[in-house]
Scaffold this motif. Structure first.
Motif, PDB file in Angstrom:
ATOM      1  N   PRO A 139      11.306   6.450 -58.233  1.00 41.45           N
ATOM      2  CA  PRO A 139      12.408   7.127 -57.551  1.00 41.45           C
ATOM      3  C   PRO A 139      12.913   6.305 -56.375  1.00 41.45           C
ATOM      4  N   ASP A 140      14.143   6.608 -55.965  1.00 42.80           N
ATOM      5  CA  ASP A 140      14.785   5.887 -54.866  1.00 42.80           C
ATOM      6  C   ASP A 140      13.935   5.912 -53.598  1.00 42.80           C
ATOM      7  N   SER A 141      13.255   7.035 -53.343  1.00 48.31           N
ATOM      8  CA  SER A 141      12.494   7.171 -52.102  1.00 48.31           C
ATOM      9  C   SER A 141      11.340   6.177 -51.997  1.00 48.31           C
ATOM     10  N   GLU A 142      10.893   5.621 -53.122  1.00 44.54           N
ATOM     11  CA  GLU A 142       9.778   4.672 -53.103  1.00 44.54           C
ATOM     12  C   GLU A 142      10.234   3.218 -53.084  1.00 44.54           C
ATOM     13  N   PRO A 200      12.110  -0.182 -51.495  1.00 44.16           N
ATOM     14  CA  PRO A 200      12.321  -0.727 -50.151  1.00 44.16           C
ATOM     15  C   PRO A 200      13.784  -0.617 -49.747  1.00 44.16           C
ATOM     16  N   GLU A 201      14.049  -0.554 -48.448  1.00 45.54           N
ATOM     17  CA  GLU A 201      15.425  -0.455 -47.964  1.00 45.54           C
ATOM     18  C   GLU A 201      16.231  -1.691 -48.328  1.00 45.54           C
ATOM     19  N   ARG A 202      15.632  -2.881 -48.175  1.00 44.58           N
ATOM     20  CA  ARG A 202      16.309  -4.121 -48.563  1.00 44.58           C
ATOM     21  C   ARG A 202      16.014  -4.380 -50.032  1.00 44.58           C
ATOM     22  N   LEU A 203      17.040  -4.360 -50.831  1.00 42.31           N
ATOM     23  CA  LEU A 203      16.859  -4.519 -52.273  1.00 42.31           C
ATOM     24  C   LEU A 203      18.110  -5.113 -52.878  1.00 42.31           C
ATOM     25  N   ASN A 204      17.929  -6.145 -53.688  1.00 42.60           N
ATOM     26  CA  ASN A 204      19.019  -6.726 -54.464  1.00 42.60           C
ATOM     27  C   ASN A 204      18.646  -6.582 -55.935  1.00 42.60           C
ATOM     28  N   HIS A 223      20.164   0.380 -56.150  1.00 41.13           N
ATOM     29  CA  HIS A 223      18.946   1.032 -56.637  1.00 41.13           C
ATOM     30  C   HIS A 223      19.138   1.766 -57.955  1.00 41.13           C
ATOM     31  N   ASP A 224      20.383   2.034 -58.353  1.00 42.58           N
ATOM     32  CA  ASP A 224      20.626   2.920 -59.498  1.00 42.58           C
ATOM     33  C   ASP A 224      20.020   2.388 -60.797  1.00 42.58           C
ATOM     34  N   MET A 225      20.209   1.100 -61.081  1.00 39.58           N
ATOM     35  CA  MET A 225      19.674   0.543 -62.327  1.00 39.58           C
ATOM     36  C   MET A 225      18.152   0.588 -62.349  1.00 39.58           C
ATOM     37  N   ILE A 226      17.529   0.326 -61.204  1.00 42.86           N
ATOM     38  CA  ILE A 226      16.069   0.299 -61.139  1.00 42.86           C
ATOM     39  C   ILE A 226      15.514   1.704 -61.378  1.00 42.86           C
ATOM     40  N   VAL A 227      16.102   2.693 -60.713  1.00 40.50           N
ATOM     41  CA  VAL A 227      15.678   4.078 -60.889  1.00 40.50           C
ATOM     42  C   VAL A 227      15.828   4.505 -62.347  1.00 40.50           C
ATOM     43  N   GLN A 228      17.006   4.244 -62.934  1.00 46.58           N
ATOM     44  CA  GLN A 228      17.271   4.684 -64.304  1.00 46.58           C
ATOM     45  C   GLN A 228      16.330   4.009 -65.301  1.00 46.58           C
ATOM     46  N   LEU A 267      24.606  21.308 -64.078  1.00 47.06           N
ATOM     47  CA  LEU A 267      24.556  20.507 -62.856  1.00 47.06           C
ATOM     48  C   LEU A 267      23.273  19.682 -62.892  1.00 47.06           C
ATOM     49  N   ILE A 268      23.342  18.435 -62.410  1.00 47.99           N
ATOM     50  CA  ILE A 268      22.197  17.525 -62.436  1.00 47.99           C
ATOM     51  C   ILE A 268      21.969  16.945 -61.041  1.00 47.99           C
ATOM     52  N   LYS A 269      20.701  16.752 -60.708  1.00 51.93           N
ATOM     53  CA  LYS A 269      20.298  16.105 -59.462  1.00 51.93           C
ATOM     54  C   LYS A 269      19.375  14.945 -59.806  1.00 51.93           C
ATOM     55  N   GLY A 270      19.628  13.770 -59.228  1.00 48.51           N
ATOM     56  CA  GLY A 270      18.785  12.614 -59.506  1.00 48.51           C
ATOM     57  C   GLY A 270      19.249  11.396 -58.729  1.00 48.51           C
ATOM     58  N   ASP A 271      18.371  10.395 -58.620  1.00 49.90           N
ATOM     59  CA  ASP A 271      18.618   9.252 -57.737  1.00 49.90           C
ATOM     60  C   ASP A 271      19.526   8.178 -58.327  1.00 49.90           C
ATOM     61  N   SER A 272      19.930   8.299 -59.596  1.00 52.76           N
ATOM     62  CA  SER A 272      20.830   7.291 -60.165  1.00 52.76           C
ATOM     63  C   SER A 272      22.290   7.735 -60.136  1.00 52.76           C
ATOM     64  N   ILE A 273      22.562   8.892 -59.547  1.00 52.22           N
ATOM     65  CA  ILE A 273      23.937   9.397 -59.485  1.00 52.22           C
ATOM     66  C   ILE A 273      24.780   8.488 -58.595  1.00 52.22           C
ATOM     67  N   ALA A 274      26.002   8.221 -59.029  1.00 50.04           N
ATOM     68  CA  ALA A 274      26.902   7.332 -58.302  1.00 50.04           C
ATOM     69  C   ALA A 274      27.254   7.888 -56.922  1.00 50.04           C
TER      70      ALA A 274
END
Length: 526
Positions: free
Chosen positions: A2-5, A7-11, A191-196, A368-375
């Protein structure tokens, strides 16, 4: 994860590529495309070269780079190269007209466009009208007056220092497929691709480093981008890219040549592949261990025929451009034919009525959906963003019912439902019945207003090879629906067509079917 895990700096490009090199997979195959084999080391080097080219052309962080490319290694170089320098990659549908590209390039304000030679002429038609576009590079031969991508890459350094982006920086845009009008630029973050990839590709599909993925769906839209690029890169596997149109013959040839282990497609293609295999008597899928479907609901009859012929179940699921990829899916060995499956762990769902009240299992409502890959939202579409993105939740504008076992059942888009004789009729219900008729390849059902001002179902039907349109066949299809489901659902009229209007993701554009008017030469029965 998940996004919460994260790092803040991410490419994202660094995560997808450099981590695989560090894991010792540098010499492993990353991309197969016709006669080309690109290893992870070669992919990393080419991504770095392309990133350096973009920097030399003056592309800065957050500026857009348009990709008008067929499925090819060059797509991967450009997509990841732009992201690695902090720019925003913008893949474009390769099946549009010049005026469509004018709209998309003006809307995105792309500074650089990288195009396939077969599409360069369309770019040249509109270039003088694009104030923000500074450079056009062609990924091949035959476009005079345009920079050659290969030549500038050859002259660039294979070493590139990545931009220190944040996980919430914009990485790429995907234009929605436009089922109801103009496409919208959907802003996705690093982060979206990594989460998904972690939530779905790893945890649901169980993709491994020895898997070879092959996707009929193309890279320029959300479903194909995951299937054919960042899923295999995240899991250390390989992808097979097919630049050509995915006809049944080419798809089976590709399966035979490269022996993929995971196959991604859409219901329309599965139906065409089945029809082709039935004619040839083919029952072999090579090393394919898993088949996945999305884009439109997978009819139960296709699932059952595919399983009977090839011995592989098709895992149906639903994703969206806004959520990036699949968020509800059937599981290997746990499919319910006809259902969309269960929630992908890491996502949450609510089914609500028109007033936003949550509905119990067994009732149809809006999903309705909730998740960390949402745009993050739509580019320059404030009102549409507010209607769809609602805090942590997103309105999918799809109607669903969830059963007691947690399986979701698709009922249609919010504007597709019609009331017939005072009862709700969902197009997908009628289409699923029609699909079971031996003459029907595919169908699209919409409501039309009859002479009394009442709404009735109308079916647009594509026939299999060997069947001819006729009034008798239209009546046979009407009777077939009456016998198979509730009588009020049967189509009061049948239109035989050569093909259905669809988005690039395979979704039927029902708004175009609703605008249809009969002309001579079309099979039409009342």
């Amino acid at each position: 994860m998940p996004d919460s895990e994260l790092p803040e700096r991410l490419n994202a490009a660094v995560v997808l590529l450099d981590s695989q090199i560090a894991a010792g997979r540098g010499r492993n195959p990353a991309i197969y495309c016709k006669d080309r084999l690109i290893t992870y080391e070669e992919l990393s080097s080419s991504v770095n070269r392309l990133g350096n080219v973009l920097r030399q052309l003056g592309v800065r962080i957050e500026e857009r780079v348009a990709l008008l490319l067929l499925d090819s290694p060059e797509f991967a170089f450009a997509f990841l190269g732009a992201i690695k320098i902090g720019a925003v990659a913008v893949p474009l549908n390769t099946n549009l007209l010049a005026e469509d590209y004018l709209y998309l390039l003006k809307d995105s304000r792309a500074r650089v466009a990288i195009v396939d030679p077969s599409l360069a002429s369309q770019m040249l038609q509109i270039r003088s009208r694009l104030r923000h576009l500074q450079h056009v590079l062609v990924a091949g031969e035959g476009a005079e007056g345009l920079l050659s991508l290969a030549s500038v890459m050859d002259a660039a350094s294979p070493v590139l220092e990545a931009e220190e982006t944040q996980k919430d920086d914009a990485a790429f845009w995907l234009y929605s497929s436009g089922t109801t009008g103009f496409p919208k630029g959907t802003i996705h973050l690093h982060h979206d691709m990594i989460v998904q990839a972690d939530l779905y590709a790893r945890n649901v599909l169980g993709l491994r480093s020895d898997d070879v993925c092959f996707s009929v769906a193309k890279l320029f839209f959300a479903y194909g981008l995951g299937n054919g690029l960042y899923f295999p890169l995240r899991t250390g596997g390989a992808t097979v890219l097919l630049p050509d149109r995915p006809t049944p013959e080419r798809v089976f040839q590709t399966i035979d040549r490269y022996q993929p282990t995971v196959f991604f497609s859409v219901p329309t293609s599965y139906a065409a592949l089945l029809h082709y295999a039935e004619k040839l008597g083919r029952t072999d899928l090579g090393r394919v261990r898993m088949c996945i479907s999305a884009g439109e609901p997978l009819p139960r009859v296709i699932y059952e025929k595919w399983l009977a012929r090839f011995g592989r179940e098709i895992l149906d699921g639903i994703g969206s451009t806004e959520i990036l990829h699949i968020f509800i899916s059937n599981r290997p060995g746990k499919s319910k034919p006809g259902s969309t499956g269960q929630l992908v762990p890491g996502y949450e769902a609510r089914i609500v009525d028109d007033d936003g009240r949550e509905l119990p299992p067994g009732q149809v409502g809006t999903l309705l959906i909730k998740g960390d890959s949402i745009a993050a939202g739509y580019w320059n579409k404030h009102e549409q963003t507010k209607r769809t993105f609602r805090g942590e939740w997103i309105n999918t504008h799809d109607k669903f019912m969830v059963d007691a076992d947690g399986y979701f059942w698709y009922a249609g888009r919010t504007d597709d439902m019609m009331k017939v004789s005072g009862q709700a009729v969902w197009p997908s219900d009628v289409e699923s019945v029609l699909q079971a008729h031996p003459a029907v390849l595919e169908s699209g059902v919409v409501g039309f207003t009859d002479n009394d001002g009442l709404t009735k179902p109308r079916a647009f039907v594509v026939l299999k090879e060997g069947f001819q349109p006729s009034t008798e066949l239209a009546r046979e299809l009407q009777d077939f629906v009456k016998r198979t489901t509730a009588p009020h659902k049967y189509p009061r009229s049948v239109v035989f067509v050569d093909s259905l209007p669809k988005t690039s993701t395979g979704k039927i554009q029902r708004f175009l079917l609703r605008e249809w008017r009969p002309t001579n030469g079309q099979g039409f029965a009342v």
